[in-house]
Design a protein around this motif. Structure first.
Motif, short mmCIF file in Angstrom:
data_model
loop_
_atom_site.label_atom_id
_atom_site.label_comp_id
_atom_site.label_asym_id
_atom_site.label_seq_id
_atom_site.Cartn_x
_atom_site.Cartn_y
_atom_site.Cartn_z
N LEU A 10 -12.04 14.35 2.51
CA LEU A 10 -13.26 13.97 3.23
C LEU A 10 -13.09 14.16 4.73
O LEU A 10 -14.01 14.64 5.41
CB LEU A 10 -13.65 12.52 2.93
CG LEU A 10 -14.23 12.27 1.54
CD1 LEU A 10 -14.35 10.77 1.28
CD2 LEU A 10 -15.58 12.95 1.40
N GLU A 11 -11.92 13.81 5.26
CA GLU A 11 -11.65 14.02 6.69
C GLU A 11 -11.72 15.51 7.04
O GLU A 11 -12.34 15.89 8.04
CB GLU A 11 -10.27 13.49 7.05
CG GLU A 11 -10.16 11.99 7.09
CD GLU A 11 -8.75 11.52 7.37
OE1 GLU A 11 -8.61 10.57 8.16
OE2 GLU A 11 -7.79 12.11 6.83
N VAL A 12 -11.08 16.33 6.21
CA VAL A 12 -11.10 17.77 6.44
C VAL A 12 -12.53 18.30 6.34
O VAL A 12 -12.96 19.09 7.18
CB VAL A 12 -10.16 18.50 5.44
CG1 VAL A 12 -10.36 20.01 5.50
CG2 VAL A 12 -8.71 18.14 5.72
N LEU A 13 -13.28 17.84 5.36
CA LEU A 13 -14.66 18.27 5.18
C LEU A 13 -15.51 17.91 6.40
O LEU A 13 -16.33 18.71 6.86
CB LEU A 13 -15.25 17.67 3.91
CG LEU A 13 -16.71 17.99 3.61
CD1 LEU A 13 -16.94 19.50 3.53
CD2 LEU A 13 -17.15 17.31 2.32
N SER A 30 -3.01 16.62 12.35
CA SER A 30 -1.53 16.72 12.32
C SER A 30 -1.01 17.17 10.96
O SER A 30 -0.09 16.58 10.40
CB SER A 30 -0.90 15.39 12.73
OG SER A 30 -1.28 15.02 14.03
N ILE A 31 -1.65 18.24 10.45
CA ILE A 31 -1.20 18.84 9.19
C ILE A 31 -1.02 20.33 9.44
O ILE A 31 -1.46 20.86 10.46
CB ILE A 31 -2.21 18.61 8.03
CG1 ILE A 31 -3.61 19.16 8.38
CG2 ILE A 31 -2.29 17.13 7.69
CD1 ILE A 31 -4.65 19.02 7.28
N THR A 35 -1.89 23.49 4.68
CA THR A 35 -2.41 22.27 4.05
C THR A 35 -3.91 22.14 4.27
O THR A 35 -4.66 21.78 3.35
CB THR A 35 -1.67 21.03 4.58
OG1 THR A 35 -0.27 21.18 4.29
CG2 THR A 35 -2.18 19.75 3.96
N ALA A 36 -4.37 22.45 5.48
CA ALA A 36 -5.81 22.39 5.77
C ALA A 36 -6.57 23.35 4.87
O ALA A 36 -7.61 22.99 4.29
CB ALA A 36 -6.07 22.71 7.23
N ARG A 37 -6.05 24.57 4.71
CA ARG A 37 -6.68 25.55 3.81
C ARG A 37 -6.70 25.04 2.37
O ARG A 37 -7.70 25.21 1.66
CB ARG A 37 -5.93 26.88 3.86
CG ARG A 37 -6.30 27.72 5.00
CD ARG A 37 -5.76 29.14 4.81
NE ARG A 37 -5.81 29.84 6.07
CZ ARG A 37 -4.77 30.34 6.71
NH1 ARG A 37 -3.57 30.26 6.19
NH2 ARG A 37 -4.91 30.93 7.86
N ASN A 38 -5.60 24.45 1.94
CA ASN A 38 -5.55 23.92 0.58
C ASN A 38 -6.57 22.80 0.37
O ASN A 38 -7.19 22.72 -0.69
CB ASN A 38 -4.15 23.41 0.26
CG ASN A 38 -3.20 24.52 -0.09
OD1 ASN A 38 -3.61 25.63 -0.41
ND2 ASN A 38 -1.92 24.23 -0.03
N HIS A 39 -6.73 21.94 1.35
CA HIS A 39 -7.73 20.87 1.24
C HIS A 39 -9.14 21.45 1.12
O HIS A 39 -9.94 21.00 0.30
CB HIS A 39 -7.66 19.91 2.43
CG HIS A 39 -6.52 18.95 2.38
ND1 HIS A 39 -6.22 18.18 1.27
CD2 HIS A 39 -5.59 18.62 3.32
CE1 HIS A 39 -5.17 17.42 1.52
NE2 HIS A 39 -4.76 17.67 2.76
#
Length: 71
Positions: A10-13, A30-31, A35-39
Motif C-alpha cells: 500500500l505504501e508503494v502504491l 529505504s528499500i 524490491t520496489a519493482r517486486n512490490h
C-alpha cells in the motif's frame, strides 16, 4: 478470491499513484529498486492489472459493495 495488499504494498502504491518513479519510491522507503519493482508487480497481480496505469487506477478505486437487486 481477492488478495489483500500488505502494508508495504500500500505504501508503494501510494507513492506510485502520486507519480514517483521506482528509484524515488525505493529511496523514500529505504528499500532496493528491485524490491520496489517486486512490490509493484505483486500489487498488479493482486489487483488483476495488465499495465502500470491499471495498477494506479485499480488501486485508487475501493472495492464497491455488491448489492442484491430485487425486481
Amino acid at each position: 478470491m481477492v488478495e489483500t495488499l500488505t502494508r508495504r504494498e500500500l505504501e508503494v502504491l501510494r507513492h506510485f499513484a502520486a507519480g514517483s518513479t521506482i528509484d524515488e519510491i525505493a529511496e523514500a522507503l529505504s528499500i532496493s529498486v528491485f524490491t520496489a519493482r517486486n512490490h509493484i508487480a505483486s500489487v498488479g497481480r493482486k489487483l488483476g492489472a495488465r499495465s502500470r496505469l491499471e495498477i494506479v487506477l485499480l488501486g485508487m478505486v475501493p472495492l464497491a459493495p455488491t448489492y442484491a437487486v430485487q425486481i
